[in-house]
Design an enzyme around this catalytic site. Structure first.
Site, PDB file in Angstrom:
ATOM      1  N   HIS B  56       0.819  -1.212   0.000  1.00  0.00           N
ATOM      2  CA  HIS B  56       0.000   0.000   0.000  1.00  0.00           C
ATOM      3  C   HIS B  56       0.857   1.267   0.000  1.00  0.00           C
ATOM      4  CE1 HIS B  56      -3.807   2.060   0.741  1.00  0.00           C
ATOM      5  NE2 HIS B  56      -3.182   2.823   1.610  1.00  0.00           N
ATOM      6  N   LYS B  98      -6.854  14.054  -7.020  1.00  0.00           N
ATOM      7  CA  LYS B  98      -6.364  12.695  -6.835  1.00  0.00           C
ATOM      8  C   LYS B  98      -7.554  11.782  -6.551  1.00  0.00           C
ATOM      9  CE  LYS B  98      -3.043  10.007  -4.158  1.00  0.00           C
ATOM     10  NZ  LYS B  98      -2.266   9.899  -2.926  1.00  0.00           N
ATOM     11  N   SER B 101      -8.343   4.785  -3.045  1.00  0.00           N
ATOM     12  CA  SER B 101      -9.226   3.655  -2.752  1.00  0.00           C
ATOM     13  C   SER B 101      -9.350   3.471  -1.251  1.00  0.00           C
ATOM     14  CB  SER B 101      -8.637   2.392  -3.364  1.00  0.00           C
ATOM     15  OG  SER B 101      -7.382   2.119  -2.791  1.00  0.00           O
ATOM     16  N   HIS B 102     -10.468   2.981  -0.809  1.00  0.00           N
ATOM     17  CA  HIS B 102     -10.611   2.538   0.578  1.00  0.00           C
ATOM     18  C   HIS B 102     -11.438   1.253   0.572  1.00  0.00           C
ATOM     19  CE1 HIS B 102     -10.059   4.361   4.817  1.00  0.00           C
ATOM     20  NE2 HIS B 102      -8.908   4.119   4.252  1.00  0.00           N
ATOM     21  N   ASP B 275      -0.215  14.952   5.400  1.00  0.00           N
ATOM     22  CA  ASP B 275      -1.274  14.394   6.235  1.00  0.00           C
ATOM     23  C   ASP B 275      -0.856  13.030   6.756  1.00  0.00           C
ATOM     24  OD1 ASP B 275      -2.055  12.773   3.774  1.00  0.00           O
ATOM     25  OD2 ASP B 275      -3.628  12.228   5.193  1.00  0.00           O
ATOM     26  N   GLN B 321      -7.468   9.236  12.507  1.00  0.00           N
ATOM     27  CA  GLN B 321      -7.747  10.163  11.405  1.00  0.00           C
ATOM     28  C   GLN B 321      -7.573  11.623  11.826  1.00  0.00           C
ATOM     29  OE1 GLN B 321      -9.075   8.907   8.080  1.00  0.00           O
ATOM     30  NE2 GLN B 321      -7.692   7.495   9.094  1.00  0.00           N
ATOM     31  N   GLY B 540      -2.380   9.246  -8.396  1.00  0.00           N
ATOM     32  CA  GLY B 540      -3.098   7.983  -8.463  1.00  0.00           C
ATOM     33  C   GLY B 540      -2.778   7.080  -7.314  1.00  0.00           C
TER      34      GLY B 540
END
Lengths: 229, 755
Positions: B56, B98, B101-102, B275, B321, B540
């Site tokens: 990932h 951008k 995916s999640h 982030d 988060q 991406g």
């Protein structure tokens, strides 16, 4: 006329209302942070939509304790105009400046869609440019917009001609089918006893230009400007 | 894994194979770690390597192939490698966008998985200094009849709505696809676009030795530990037990973080910002140091936490988060903190930038991590995994048209098509999304592209997300080409010029040669299309391991295209606007029914060769559409894709708000009627125009060397198609509308909704 757009943490229609008041109406407009304590010099106070304080606990339940709210109440008491849209309406009911409450939509889902609304009274600072019975199209965008009130309150709202708008169909018929969220008597907006505080779930600031799909919001905003009440 | 490692000594060298394996570190990777460190890693360091070298975060199986993408052009200000891509839209304005995916978290916990997916992509955008102004979501679920589909769709849509609506960022479009290949692995890809000024872009670089490193935003908890690792593994029967690795979103905190950051960016206090997304504090700190070629020193004891007794391992790997790490100019710490405090957020100095290239992290005095920052990224493993075509590829592509019976009643066929799960009205979804907030949405969901205007200018930005995974499964090269072409064509149908793309490459396990082969072929196809259409890839995301057991999803390289419309009042929609307008079909129709929606819905067959995308013709078509809009010659423009001509004719008659016009069309063709109606040949578009514009339009189309033909006219309510003088489809707009709009609410069990 001079507009104040109150900003709470989590407000998100503040910029939209600012844009509408300043550019569509051409009025002097200023943001006012929720911790400020002065509204002198403003004619119209806007409580915009959004999720003040994340809508945690209940929509509007925390915002009503912000320092500015005492000043909003004083402004209302002086007879100044206060308009709460969506989350702003929720805050006004939580603050006791308008009766009733806004609860979870009947379908338990967020709804963002254009609504047909029947103007129920022309005797208000937000509908005085319109005729009673006129059908306008303004979008809603909320999860907790189901207006409820006890029977006595509903009776008084009706008796005092304080219901502003009701959800209706294209022909102006107020039906269950046309009620998006289960609101009592299809109520979409109401007035205070003094008629200078208004709350509505639909977003007039979203339909002030043809490019955005409609201009019916201007009918409401222009009413505020026309002094001929 | 966390419960096991909490009982271990964090600082002892880790040498046992079991712990190493549990961290998904191969023996070769372990040796590489040893050689970088010159010693065995301790547990915290092993955790750091484990997430940084996870698929990932490190793109170890994909990196080699991603280099094939064209990534530059005069319009590109920032290509891949930063938090998001940046593209010039003129006059000093830029768009930052951008897609992310999640998928794995959303399958395990649909609401929070989708919500934090939105939160993550929004942070990627505003970290760059842009205000997020539009989201699109590309969602894929299993068959509508599968027992989990309704639960997942409902949860995911609620999650996207819950987070995006609260943030005040409109979700203006997207796609929703049902296919049984996603029964055990749904896809949740979220695209976001932000607006900024080109001279005010911020990057994730820890520059300037001595500058303070500040931790801002929410406190750190134990949620999401090893989320990045989870996203780098396939699912098995125990996957649902991983719910605790899914993070919990707090959009209110993120909204405040957004406003605080944008306020901060107006000052000159910030040197770099990143982030904390996947792999949290670990990746944000390591990547910032690595990009700048510097080192960092941090003390975990200064990291605000919301749980007691957290170990260094847990703090480093938490994926809590709504957090950011920023490097401020020395001396501005208090001013930075004041901005975050105004918004009720934490802002704490947790360390500083150093010169020595080391990431030295202590926890109240004892050093828990001491890793050279650059090698952690630069020497991350890169795999050239074996690739081979699927054994049954030839069988997949077999299709004999003669064996396919023709439906007797093509009116019924069209009605069935537009009422099918993949073609019916999606309002059930977008009605739950605030798609109007910020009052910029000039093309609402339901048209080919979503379009938002740029306030204070005449400009607008058009966006579309697209992929046909069935095509990619049948031929990933053609499928990859087609995904880019369709996304660009959709953008052009609004009148906008496609500028660049972003992507989300969703695949099964890269350890399978057939998956790897599909991945490479899809990238080759996409790259060729990007070059031909002048739409470089600027950002991406790769999501592998979308498979359960031996069952990978179909290759799904989702493309998000972005285009610029210079004059917003030249915007064109896909819906007929005037009775009596002429309907023109541009492009050529071939007997391309392989992999089509028609074949799947009506015949239950998913085979054949997918349509070939002729990129020269596609480029010419896109230019023509832009020119037609620019000359204000057309009333509507609509792309032909899933369902072909017949479905496109119907879709142009069905504005979601109701009140559309019909069509009366005559087709002369040598093709079988069903093929003529439902062929999915690429490079085609349907336009309507007032009769007096015809002459000019014919000129423009001929200029481009494209075939174009007047095939009919716009009617009030009749919807009919005649083929070679034989009435073939005969119905009404009302009948089409009823089938098309009723399908999804019925599926979701919601019944009618008031309007």
């Amino acid at each position: 006329m001079k507009f104040a757009v109150i900003e709470f943490p989590g407000s998100n229609c503040d910029h939209d209302f600012y844009h509408a008041a300043k550019h569509a109406l051409g009025c002097e407009t200023r943001f006012v942070w929720h911790q400020e304590r002065d509204l002198s010099g403003f004619d119209v106070v806007i409580l915009p939509g959004g999720f003040s304080f994340g809508d945690y606990l209940r929509a509007g339940a925390i915002a009503r304790f912000s320092p500015i709210m005492a000043e909003v109440a004083r402004h209302a008491k002086r007879g100044g105009y206060v308009l709460g849209v969506c989350n702003g309406f929720q805050i006004l009911t939580e603050a006791g400046l308008l009766p009733g409450a806004l609860t979870l939509n009947h379908g338990r889902k967020f709804i963002c869609a254009d609504m047909r609304l029947r103007v129920e009274t022309a005797n208000s600072f937000v509908t005085r440019g319109l005729e009673k019975g006129r059908v306008i199209t303004v979008p809603i965008a909320h999860m907790e917009g189901r207006y409820i009130a006890d029977e006595g309150t509903l009776r008084r709202l009706n008796g005092d001609d304080r219901v502003l708008l009701r959800y209706c169909d294209g022909q102006g018929a107020v039906t269950d089918q046309a009620n998006p969220n289960g609101a009592a008597e299809n109520i979409a907006g109401i007035l205070s006893e003094g008629r200078n505080v208004a709350g509505m779930m639909p977003h007039p600031e979203r339909v002030v230009e043809k490019a955005l799909g409609g201009e019916d919001g201007l009918l409401i905003l222009n009413s505020i400007l026309s002094r001929a009440a | 894994m966390t419960t096991i490692v909490r009982h271990m000594d964090e600082l002892a060298p880790v040498t046992d194979t079991q712990t190493i394996e549990r961290h998904n570190i191969s023996p070769e990777e372990y040796e590489r770690i040893r050689s970088i460190l010159g010693r065995a890693p301790n547990l915290v360091e092993l955790g750091v390597f484990s997430v940084m070298w996870s698929e990932h975060c490190s793109y170890k199986s994909s990196r080699k192939h991603l280099r094939l993408f064209p990534t530059s052009g005069p319009q590109v200000i920032q290509g891949p490698g930063e938090n998001a891509g940046v593209v010039d839209i003129g006059d000093g304005d830029v768009v930052v966008f951008k897609m992310e995916s999640h998928n794995h978290p959303s399958y395990i916990e649909p609401y929070q998985g989708a919500a934090t997916g939105v939160g993550g992509i929004l942070r990627d955008i505003f970290t760059m200094g842009a205000r997020p102004v539009a989201s699109l979501d590309s969602l894929r679920f299993g068959a509508v009849t599968h027992h989990k589909t309704r639960y997942l769709l409902d949860g995911v849509v609620s999650g996207v709505a819950g987070y995006g609506n609260c943030m005040g960022v409109p979700t203006v479009g997207g796609e929703l696809v049902f296919d049984r290949c996603y029964n055990s692995n749904c896809l949740v890809n979220v695209f976001n676009l932000g607006l900024a000024r080109g001279d005010a872009i911020f990057k994730g670089k820890a520059e300037g030795a001595g500058n303070p490193i500040m931790y801002v935003g929410a406190k750190t908890g134990r949620d999401g530990i090893h989320g990045a690792t989870m996203a780098s593994e396939e699912f098995d029967e125990t996957s649902e037990q991983r719910r605790p690795t899914v993070q919990v979103g707090d959009p209110f905190t993120e909204k405040r973080l957004l406003e605080a950051c944008l306020e901060l960016f107006k000052t000159d206090y910030v040197v770099g910002i990143q982030d904390m997304g996947a792999a949290g504090l670990t990746s944000s700190s390591m990547e910032m140091a690595s990009r700048a070629g510097t080192g960092i020193e941090m003390d975990l004891a200064r990291v605000p936490r919301r749980e007691k007794g957290m170990t260094a391992y847990e703090i480093m790997l938490s994926e809590s988060q709504e957090r950011m790490l920023l490097v401020a100019r020395k001396g501005t710490e208090e001013k930075v903190a004041a901005i975050f405090h105004k918004w009720g957020l934490n802002a704490d100095v947790v360390g500083h930038v150093t010169r020595d290239g080391m990431a030295r992290i202590s926890d109240g005095g004892k050093v828990v991590v001491n890793i050279p920052a650059a090698p952690l990224s630069d020497q991350a493993p890169v795999y050239d995994r074996p690739a081979a075509p699927p054994a049954d590829l030839a069988v997949r592509q077999e299709l004999d048209l003669d064996e396919l019976h023709q439906p007797v009643d093509l009116t019924a066929t069209l009605l069935e098509m537009i009422g099918s799960p993949n073609l019916c009205l999606r309002e059930w979804v977008w009605r739950q999304y605030d798609h109007q907030v910020r009052t910029n949405t000039v093309q609402k969901p339901g048209s080919d592209a979503a379009v938002i205007r740029v306030k204070g200018t005449t400009k607008a930005v058009a966006m579309s997300v697209d992929c046909n995974a069935r095509y990619c499964w049948l031929d990933p090269y053609e499928g990859g080409k087609q995904a880019v072409a369709e996304a660009a064509r959709n953008v052009a149908c609004s009148g906008a010029t496609p500028l660049a793309i972003t992507d989300c490459l969703n695949f099964g396990s890269p350890e399978r040669p057939d998956v790897m082969w599909s991945f490479i072929r899809a990238i080759e196809g996409m790259s060729e299309a990007c070059r031909a259409l002048d739409t470089p890839v600027v950002s991406g995301n790769v999501s592998f391991y979308n498979q359960t057991g031996d069952d990978p999803i179909r290759p799904t390289p989702t493309v998000g295209a972005v285009g610029l419309l210079r004059e917003v009042d030249k915007l064109v929609g896909q819906f007929y606007r005037n009775e009596g307008d002429l309907i023109i079909l541009i492009g050529e129709t071939f007997p391309e029914i392989g992999g089509s929606e028609y074949l799947s819905v009506i015949h239950g067959i998913e085979r054949g060769a997918p349509p070939k995308t002729n990129l020269t013709a596609e480029a010419a078509l896109i230019k023509t559409l832009i020119r037609l809009a620019d000359e204000r010659a057309v009333s509507s423009m609509h792309d032909l894709s899933d369902g072909g001509l017949a479905v496109a004719l119907a879709e142009s008659a069905l504005p979601p708000s109701g009140g559309g016009f019909g069509f009366h069309v005559k087709v002369n063709t040598g093709l079988r009627p069903d093929v003529a109606l439902f062929s999915e040949s690429q490079g085609r578009a349907l336009i309507s125009c007032p009769p007096d514009k015809l002459e000019r339009i014919v000129e423009i189309i001929a200029d481009a060397g494209l075939p174009g033909e007047v095939i009919g006219r716009v009617t009030t309510s009749e919807a009919s198609i005649t083929i070679n003088d034989a009435p073939t489809v005969s119905t009404t707009v009302a009948a089409l509308h009823s089938r098309w709009s009723g399908a999804l609410p019925k599926l979701m069990g919601g019944g009618a909704v008031g309007h």
